[in-house]
Design a protein around this motif. Structure first.
Motif, PDB file in Angstrom:
ATOM      1  N   MET A   1      -4.720   1.750 -10.206  1.00 44.88           N
ATOM      2  CA  MET A   1      -4.069   0.824  -9.268  1.00 44.88           C
ATOM      3  C   MET A   1      -3.391   1.612  -8.156  1.00 44.88           C
ATOM      4  O   MET A   1      -2.683   2.590  -8.402  1.00 44.88           O
ATOM      5  CB  MET A   1      -3.043  -0.038 -10.003  1.00 44.88           C
ATOM      6  CG  MET A   1      -2.379  -1.081  -9.135  1.00 44.88           C
ATOM      7  SD  MET A   1      -1.255  -2.118 -10.119  1.00 44.88           S
ATOM      8  CE  MET A   1      -0.607  -3.159  -8.818  1.00 44.88           C
ATOM      9  N   ALA A   2      -3.614   1.190  -6.905  1.00 41.52           N
ATOM     10  CA  ALA A   2      -3.056   1.911  -5.762  1.00 41.52           C
ATOM     11  C   ALA A   2      -1.542   1.766  -5.727  1.00 41.52           C
ATOM     12  O   ALA A   2      -0.995   0.720  -6.082  1.00 41.52           O
ATOM     13  CB  ALA A   2      -3.660   1.374  -4.468  1.00 41.52           C
ATOM     14  N   LYS A   3      -0.886   2.847  -5.308  1.00 46.59           N
ATOM     15  CA  LYS A   3       0.566   2.788  -5.177  1.00 46.59           C
ATOM     16  C   LYS A   3       0.946   1.924  -3.986  1.00 46.59           C
ATOM     17  O   LYS A   3       0.231   1.880  -2.976  1.00 46.59           O
ATOM     18  CB  LYS A   3       1.130   4.198  -4.981  1.00 46.59           C
ATOM     19  CG  LYS A   3       1.064   5.075  -6.218  1.00 46.59           C
ATOM     20  CD  LYS A   3       1.725   6.421  -5.941  1.00 46.59           C
ATOM     21  CE  LYS A   3       1.771   7.271  -7.208  1.00 46.59           C
ATOM     22  NZ  LYS A   3       2.427   8.579  -6.967  1.00 46.59           N
ATOM     23  N   PRO A   4       2.093   1.230  -4.055  1.00 46.49           N
ATOM     24  CA  PRO A   4       2.544   0.432  -2.911  1.00 46.49           C
ATOM     25  C   PRO A   4       2.919   1.323  -1.738  1.00 46.49           C
ATOM     26  O   PRO A   4       3.312   2.481  -1.908  1.00 46.49           O
ATOM     27  CB  PRO A   4       3.775  -0.305  -3.456  1.00 46.49           C
ATOM     28  CG  PRO A   4       4.259   0.552  -4.584  1.00 46.49           C
ATOM     29  CD  PRO A   4       3.036   1.163  -5.189  1.00 46.49           C
ATOM     30  N   VAL A   5       2.800   0.769  -0.541  1.00 43.36           N
ATOM     31  CA  VAL A   5       3.251   1.458   0.675  1.00 43.36           C
ATOM     32  C   VAL A   5       4.753   1.210   0.800  1.00 43.36           C
ATOM     33  O   VAL A   5       5.215   0.065   0.713  1.00 43.36           O
ATOM     34  CB  VAL A   5       2.513   0.952   1.920  1.00 43.36           C
ATOM     35  CG1 VAL A   5       3.044   1.638   3.176  1.00 43.36           C
ATOM     36  CG2 VAL A   5       1.008   1.184   1.767  1.00 43.36           C
ATOM     37  N   ILE A   6       5.501   2.284   1.010  1.00 48.36           N
ATOM     38  CA  ILE A   6       6.954   2.190   1.019  1.00 48.36           C
ATOM     39  C   ILE A   6       7.478   2.328   2.449  1.00 48.36           C
ATOM     40  O   ILE A   6       7.029   3.193   3.214  1.00 48.36           O
ATOM     41  CB  ILE A   6       7.579   3.296   0.142  1.00 48.36           C
ATOM     42  CG1 ILE A   6       6.952   3.309  -1.248  1.00 48.36           C
ATOM     43  CG2 ILE A   6       9.098   3.111   0.069  1.00 48.36           C
ATOM     44  CD1 ILE A   6       7.069   2.030  -2.022  1.00 48.36           C
ATOM     45  N   GLY A   7       8.435   1.488   2.794  1.00 48.02           N
ATOM     46  CA  GLY A   7       9.159   1.613   4.053  1.00 48.02           C
ATOM     47  C   GLY A   7      10.583   2.057   3.780  1.00 48.02           C
ATOM     48  O   GLY A   7      11.138   1.771   2.711  1.00 48.02           O
ATOM     49  N   PHE A   8      11.177   2.748   4.756  1.00 47.61           N
ATOM     50  CA  PHE A   8      12.546   3.234   4.559  1.00 47.61           C
ATOM     51  C   PHE A   8      13.301   3.127   5.875  1.00 47.61           C
ATOM     52  O   PHE A   8      12.842   3.632   6.909  1.00 47.61           O
ATOM     53  CB  PHE A   8      12.533   4.699   4.087  1.00 47.61           C
ATOM     54  CG  PHE A   8      13.765   5.113   3.332  1.00 47.61           C
ATOM     55  CD1 PHE A   8      13.743   5.269   1.957  1.00 47.61           C
ATOM     56  CD2 PHE A   8      14.971   5.334   3.993  1.00 47.61           C
ATOM     57  CE1 PHE A   8      14.881   5.640   1.251  1.00 47.61           C
ATOM     58  CE2 PHE A   8      16.115   5.702   3.317  1.00 47.61           C
ATOM     59  CZ  PHE A   8      16.070   5.854   1.928  1.00 47.61           C
ATOM     60  N   VAL A   9      14.465   2.487   5.824  1.00 45.22           N
ATOM     61  CA  VAL A   9      15.358   2.396   6.976  1.00 45.22           C
ATOM     62  C   VAL A   9      16.679   3.058   6.605  1.00 45.22           C
ATOM     63  O   VAL A   9      17.324   2.653   5.630  1.00 45.22           O
ATOM     64  CB  VAL A   9      15.624   0.935   7.391  1.00 45.22           C
ATOM     65  CG1 VAL A   9      16.490   0.895   8.660  1.00 45.22           C
ATOM     66  CG2 VAL A   9      14.316   0.186   7.615  1.00 45.22           C
ATOM     67  N   GLY A  10      17.080   4.087   7.370  1.00 43.56           N
ATOM     68  CA  GLY A  10      18.350   4.754   7.120  1.00 43.56           C
ATOM     69  C   GLY A  10      18.185   6.158   6.573  1.00 43.56           C
ATOM     70  O   GLY A  10      18.699   6.490   5.508  1.00 43.56           O
TER      71      GLY A  10
END
Length: 298
Positions: free
Chosen positions: A1-10
């Motif tokens: 299963m593909a890993k989720p795409v992560i976003g980061f603010v800060g």
């Protein structure tokens, strides 16, 4: 299963290390930059992709982590014209790692839930050094399914993950944790100031406290500044400590709980910030309290 795409603010003091660990441990990472370009450029060099706005970030990610100063900033990132909700699709998970007002957290959970977006809280404990080394403590307020989804991401930068119940509980417990820590800082400052005024040098008091029952990790980083003048021993500002104690006061007021000790500690931080020390780190409160009493510790 593909890993989720992560976003980061800060990607600041704490966020830089957290984001570094996420991308180095195999996740596709997108970040929103800020005025300090150094961490942004470092993360891009490690494989992260910079997004122009939180809106763009939300459109490209499965999970977005926030690590910012306060609830007002979180709300702007979420609700602004180019905020997360402007670009999010149903199924997005937003994880707030900031130290925030639980009332705001619960309002955002309800608001985003109506859009099919999950909002949960996972505030942090320890220091930027721990963030860089991947050994932070994280206290998570989330339902079972959300926790199962986000836990592997949190594990990239955490040495200890504690699930504390429903959404909002993470921020409540984080405030209680900071209430204890920031009050200890005020107590240490008073104790060492009083010692100095009655002719006992700081090193003598430390020789009794260190290694005894009142010793702890926080005491050690606090006194690394007080005794050794290491200004970076505990990088958490007086301004942020004051903000957290105001949030604690709000919780106590809303709950009808007397908060006398919290009020006393909060007024020390308020005095320090009002007299130009807001950007100093918490152990430097000892200098402010010593100065108010006509002495010096360093």
């Amino acid at each position: 299963m593909a890993k989720p795409v992560i976003g980061f603010v800060g990607v600041g003091l704490m966020g830089h290390g957290m984001a570094k660990n996420i991308v180095e441990k195999g996740y596709a990472l997108r970040i929103v930059g800020n005025r300090n370009r150094t961490p942004v450029e470092d993360l891009v060099g490690r494989g992260a992709v910079e997004a122009a706005t939180p809106r763009d970030l939300a459109a490209a990610c499965d999970i977005v982590l926030l690590c910012v100063t306060d609830s007002a900033t979180v709300e702007k990132i979420v609700r602004g014209p180019d905020g997360l909700t402007a670009g999010a699709r149903p199924g997005l998970i937003v994880v707030d790692c900031s130290t925030a007002d639980p009332n705001s957290t619960l309002a955002l959970e309800a608001e985003l839930g109506r859009m099919g977006i999950t909002f949960c809280d996972a505030p942090l404990s320890r220091t930027p050094k721990d963030a860089w080394e991947g050994t932070l403590d994280v206290m998570v307020g989330a339902d079972d399914a959300t926790f199962e989804t986000i836990e592997p991401v949190l594990a990239t930068f955490a040495g200890r993950i504690v699930r504390v119940g429903a959404v909002g509980n993470g921020h409540k417990i984080k405030l209680l944790n900071n209430f204890v820590a920031m009050t200890y800082a005020a107590v240490y400052s008073e104790a060492f100031t009083l010692a100095k005024k009655i002719g006992i040098e700081p090193q003598a008091l430390d020789s009794v406290l260190r290694g005894g029952r009142m010793d702890c990790g926080f005491y050690q980083t606090f006194t690394k500044y007080l005794l050794d003048r290491d200004v970076n021993a505990h990088r958490f500002t007086i301004r942020n400590a004051h903000k957290d104690l105001r949030y604690v006061s709000g919780l106590a007021t809303a709950s009808g709980v007397a908060n006398w000790i919290g009020a006393a500690a909060r007024n020390y931080y308020a005095t320090a910030e009002a007299t130009g020390h807001g950007d100093d780190n918490v152990p430097q409160l000892s200098d402010v309290i010593a100065g108010l009493n006509g002495t010096r510790l360093g």
